[in-house]
Design a protein around this motif. Structure first.
Motif, short mmCIF file in Angstrom:
data_model
loop_
_atom_site.label_atom_id
_atom_site.label_comp_id
_atom_site.label_asym_id
_atom_site.label_seq_id
_atom_site.Cartn_x
_atom_site.Cartn_y
_atom_site.Cartn_z
N ILE A 163 88.53 37.78 46.74
CA ILE A 163 87.27 38.33 45.98
C ILE A 163 87.92 39.16 44.97
O ILE A 163 87.35 39.28 43.90
CB ILE A 163 86.44 39.21 47.18
N ILE A 164 88.98 39.93 45.30
CA ILE A 164 89.69 40.81 44.00
C ILE A 164 89.89 39.81 43.13
O ILE A 164 89.50 40.04 41.67
CB ILE A 164 90.90 41.30 44.54
N ALA A 165 90.53 38.49 43.09
CA ALA A 165 90.94 37.84 42.01
C ALA A 165 89.53 37.27 41.07
O ALA A 165 89.44 37.29 39.93
CB ALA A 165 91.36 36.49 42.48
N ILE A 166 88.41 36.97 41.86
CA ILE A 166 87.13 36.43 41.49
C ILE A 166 86.60 37.87 40.57
O ILE A 166 86.33 37.51 39.24
CB ILE A 166 86.33 36.10 42.43
N ILE A 167 86.58 39.10 41.08
CA ILE A 167 86.13 40.16 40.46
C ILE A 167 86.78 40.29 39.03
O ILE A 167 86.34 40.92 38.08
CB ILE A 167 86.15 41.35 41.24
N LEU A 221 85.66 40.34 35.31
CA LEU A 221 85.94 41.76 34.55
C LEU A 221 86.44 41.18 33.09
O LEU A 221 86.07 41.81 31.95
CB LEU A 221 86.45 42.68 35.15
N LEU A 222 87.36 40.17 33.38
CA LEU A 222 88.14 39.66 31.86
C LEU A 222 87.04 38.93 31.08
O LEU A 222 87.14 39.31 29.78
CB LEU A 222 89.33 38.79 32.32
N LEU A 223 86.23 38.27 31.62
CA LEU A 223 85.17 37.49 30.92
C LEU A 223 84.32 38.57 30.19
O LEU A 223 83.90 38.39 29.07
CB LEU A 223 84.49 36.49 31.83
N ILE A 224 83.79 39.54 30.76
CA ILE A 224 83.03 40.45 30.40
C ILE A 224 83.62 41.18 29.22
O ILE A 224 83.22 41.59 28.20
CB ILE A 224 82.40 41.67 31.50
N GLY A 225 84.70 41.64 29.40
CA GLY A 225 85.67 42.47 28.38
C GLY A 225 85.92 41.39 27.19
O GLY A 225 85.77 41.86 25.88
N MET A 226 86.14 40.30 27.16
CA MET A 226 86.14 39.12 26.12
C MET A 226 84.86 39.05 25.44
O MET A 226 84.70 38.87 24.30
CB MET A 226 86.56 37.70 26.62
N GLY A 227 83.70 39.09 26.24
CA GLY A 227 82.57 38.96 25.49
C GLY A 227 82.26 40.30 24.79
O GLY A 227 81.61 40.24 23.76
N THR A 252 90.70 30.18 30.67
CA THR A 252 91.72 30.40 31.97
C THR A 252 90.74 30.99 33.00
O THR A 252 90.89 30.57 34.20
CB THR A 252 92.90 31.17 31.87
N PRO A 253 90.08 31.94 32.94
CA PRO A 253 89.32 32.68 34.08
C PRO A 253 88.13 31.98 34.64
O PRO A 253 87.85 31.91 35.60
CB PRO A 253 88.77 34.21 33.42
N ILE A 254 87.60 30.94 33.54
CA ILE A 254 86.48 30.04 34.25
C ILE A 254 87.06 29.22 34.71
O ILE A 254 86.64 29.00 36.15
CB ILE A 254 86.06 29.55 32.74
N PHE A 255 88.02 28.60 34.79
CA PHE A 255 88.85 27.61 35.76
C PHE A 255 89.22 28.27 37.05
O PHE A 255 89.13 27.48 38.14
CB PHE A 255 89.97 27.19 34.99
N THR A 256 89.83 29.50 36.68
CA THR A 256 90.42 30.10 37.95
C THR A 256 89.11 30.59 38.88
O THR A 256 89.22 30.44 39.96
CB THR A 256 91.03 31.56 37.74
N ILE A 257 88.28 31.08 38.50
CA ILE A 257 86.92 31.34 39.05
C ILE A 257 86.47 29.87 39.98
O ILE A 257 86.09 29.97 40.93
CB ILE A 257 85.99 32.05 38.32
#
Length: 91
Positions: free
Chosen positions: A3-7, A11-17, A42-47
């Motif tokens: 769950i921490i990794a997903i969060i 957050l990384l995707l939101i920051g990039m946005g 990377t975060p999209i595939f990780t999620i």
């Protein structure tokens, strides 16, 4: 941990946005365009991997095996201790 990794990835995707909204979307001619694509992909595939993979990692299997071995050792020690007669006391 999952769950921490997903969060953190969300957050990384939101920051990039926010960065893209502030700086604008770069063109493919920019030097950092490939880096930006990697930072978004990377975060999209990780999620996606974290959501859809149900298999256990080798590390979690290793720790579960070690915990099972310790439980077995404790049970053996307790059964050995229970089966021995109590020591006689000197009076």
């Amino acid at each position: 941990m999952r769950i921490i990794a997903i969060i953190l990835n969300v957050l990384l995707l939101i920051g990039m946005g926010f960065v893209l909204a502030d700086e604008g979307i770069p063109t493919p001619d920019d030097d950092y365009f490939i880096l930006l694509l990697l930072m978004i992909a990377t975060p999209i595939f990780t999620i996606a991997t974290l959501f859809f993979s149900k298999s256990e990692s080798l590390i979690s299997l290793y720790f579960r095996r070690k915990a099972a071995e310790e439980r077995r050792r404790i049970a053996e020690i307790e059964s050995t201790r229970d089966s021995q007669p109590p020591p006689e006391r000197d009076k």
